[in-house]
Motif scaffolding. Structure first.
Motif, short mmCIF file in Angstrom:
data_model
loop_
_atom_site.label_atom_id
_atom_site.label_comp_id
_atom_site.label_asym_id
_atom_site.label_seq_id
_atom_site.Cartn_x
_atom_site.Cartn_y
_atom_site.Cartn_z
N ILE A 147 80.75 37.81 -0.20
CA ILE A 147 80.28 38.78 -1.19
C ILE A 147 80.07 38.04 -2.50
O ILE A 147 80.91 37.24 -2.91
CB ILE A 147 81.28 39.94 -1.36
CG1 ILE A 147 81.31 40.79 -0.09
CG2 ILE A 147 80.91 40.81 -2.56
CD1 ILE A 147 82.18 42.02 -0.18
N ARG A 148 78.96 38.30 -3.14
CA ARG A 148 78.66 37.66 -4.41
C ARG A 148 79.58 38.24 -5.49
O ARG A 148 79.97 39.39 -5.42
CB ARG A 148 77.20 37.86 -4.79
CG ARG A 148 76.23 37.42 -3.69
CD ARG A 148 76.56 36.06 -3.15
NE ARG A 148 76.07 35.03 -4.04
CZ ARG A 148 76.10 33.76 -3.78
NH1 ARG A 148 76.58 33.31 -2.65
NH2 ARG A 148 75.64 32.89 -4.65
N PRO A 149 79.90 37.45 -6.51
CA PRO A 149 80.88 37.89 -7.51
C PRO A 149 80.39 38.99 -8.46
O PRO A 149 81.19 39.66 -9.07
CB PRO A 149 81.20 36.62 -8.28
CG PRO A 149 80.04 35.71 -8.05
CD PRO A 149 79.48 36.07 -6.71
N ASP A 150 79.07 39.19 -8.55
CA ASP A 150 78.58 40.21 -9.48
C ASP A 150 78.94 41.60 -8.99
O ASP A 150 78.63 41.96 -7.86
CB ASP A 150 77.05 40.12 -9.63
CG ASP A 150 76.61 38.83 -10.30
OD1 ASP A 150 77.42 38.26 -11.05
OD2 ASP A 150 75.47 38.40 -10.05
N LYS A 151 79.59 42.38 -9.84
CA LYS A 151 79.92 43.76 -9.49
C LYS A 151 78.72 44.67 -9.72
O LYS A 151 78.40 45.51 -8.89
CB LYS A 151 81.11 44.26 -10.33
CG LYS A 151 82.45 43.83 -9.80
CD LYS A 151 82.79 44.59 -8.55
CE LYS A 151 84.22 44.39 -8.13
NZ LYS A 151 84.46 44.91 -6.79
N ALA A 152 78.05 44.53 -10.86
CA ALA A 152 76.89 45.35 -11.18
C ALA A 152 75.65 44.71 -10.56
O ALA A 152 75.40 43.53 -10.76
CB ALA A 152 76.73 45.48 -12.68
N VAL A 153 74.91 45.49 -9.76
CA VAL A 153 73.75 44.95 -9.08
C VAL A 153 72.52 45.82 -9.32
O VAL A 153 72.62 47.01 -9.61
CB VAL A 153 73.99 44.82 -7.55
CG1 VAL A 153 74.99 43.72 -7.26
CG2 VAL A 153 74.44 46.14 -6.95
N LYS A 154 71.36 45.17 -9.21
CA LYS A 154 70.07 45.85 -9.32
C LYS A 154 69.38 45.73 -7.96
O LYS A 154 69.38 44.66 -7.35
CB LYS A 154 69.18 45.18 -10.38
CG LYS A 154 69.73 45.23 -11.79
CD LYS A 154 69.74 46.60 -12.39
CE LYS A 154 68.39 46.97 -12.97
NZ LYS A 154 68.34 48.35 -13.44
N ALA A 155 68.78 46.80 -7.52
CA ALA A 155 68.06 46.81 -6.25
C ALA A 155 67.02 45.70 -6.23
O ALA A 155 66.32 45.48 -7.22
CB ALA A 155 67.39 48.17 -6.04
N ASN A 156 66.93 45.01 -5.11
CA ASN A 156 65.93 43.98 -4.84
C ASN A 156 66.05 42.74 -5.71
O ASN A 156 65.30 41.80 -5.54
CB ASN A 156 64.50 44.53 -5.02
CG ASN A 156 64.28 45.76 -4.22
OD1 ASN A 156 64.74 45.85 -3.10
ND2 ASN A 156 63.58 46.72 -4.79
#
Length: 170
Positions: free
Chosen positions: A151-160
Motif C-alpha cells: 500500500i502506498r503511504p499517501d492517505k489522501a488520494v485522487k482518482a486516476n
C-alpha cells in the motif's frame, strides 16, 4: 516483453522490478483492508488489497483490462489485466442489498476498459441513509504471479492520479 516501454496497456509494468501499479478508484482516503468494517474483506477471505473512504461519487478503473463481471446491482466490478490478475472493485459494504438503487454504471461485462475509465457513479448519501457504509474495497484476487502487495503511504488520494497499491509480481 523485450524492449517494450514501461507503459504497457495503460497500467505501468516495470520489467526490471516486476510490479503493477493499481490506481485510486475515487477521491478519498486510503485505509488498509484490515480496517474495512466487514469480515469478508478485513479477514482477506476474497483476497488482499486496500479500501478507500470516498469523498467523490464516481468510480474509475484502477487498471486496464477486460471487465469480466459487472454485478447486477451495479456495486461490484471485476477487471482482469493482460497478466491474468483479477481486481475487484466493491462499492460500499452490503450494498448488494440496495439492488442497484443509487448506482449508475457506464460499462458492461466483457468490455475492455482503460485505467481511468469511469465505471460507475453512486449516491453516497443514499447509501449512508440506508445504514450502509460507502467504503470501497479494491481487492487483488489470489494469483500465482502475485508475490506481495504494498500500500502506498499517501492517505489522501485522487482518482486516476494516485497510485494506491503496488503489486509485486514473481
Amino acid at each position: 516483453m523485450g524492449n517494450q516501454p514501461a507503459e504497457y496497456g495503460e497500467h505501468e509494468i516495470s520489467e526490471s522490478a516486476h510490479t503493477m501499479d493499481v490506481f485510486s478508484v475515487t477521491d478519498g482516503e486510503v485505509i488498509t483492508i484490515e480496517e474495512v468494517p466487514d469480515e469478508l474483506f478485513s479477514a482477506k477471505m476474497i483476497g488482499d488489497g486496500f479500501a478507500i473512504i470516498p469523498t467523490s461519487d464516481s468510480v474509475y478503473a484502477p487498471v486496464s483490462g477486460k471487465l469480466i463481471e459487472v454485478a447486477d446491482a451495479k456495486h461490484a466490478y471485476y477487471i482482469e489485466t493482460e497478466e491474468g490478475i483479477k481486481v475487484l472493485i466493491h462499492i460500499g459494504i452490503d450494498t448488494l442489498l440496495l439492488n442497484g438503487e443509487g448506482f449508475k454504471t457506464f460499462v458492461q461485462r466483457n468490455m475492455t476498459v482503460e485505467k481511468g475509465q469511469k465505471l460507475a457513479e453512486f449516491d453516497k448519501q443514499l447509501i449512508e441513509d440506508r445504514g450502509f457504509q460507502p467504503v470501497i474495497p479494491v481487492i487483488i484476487l489470489d494469483h500465482p504471479s502475485v508475490a506481495s502487495l504494498e500500500i502506498r503511504p499517501d492517505k489522501a488520494v485522487k482518482a486516476n492520479d494516485s497510485v494506491a497499491l503496488t503489486v509485486h509480481l514473481v
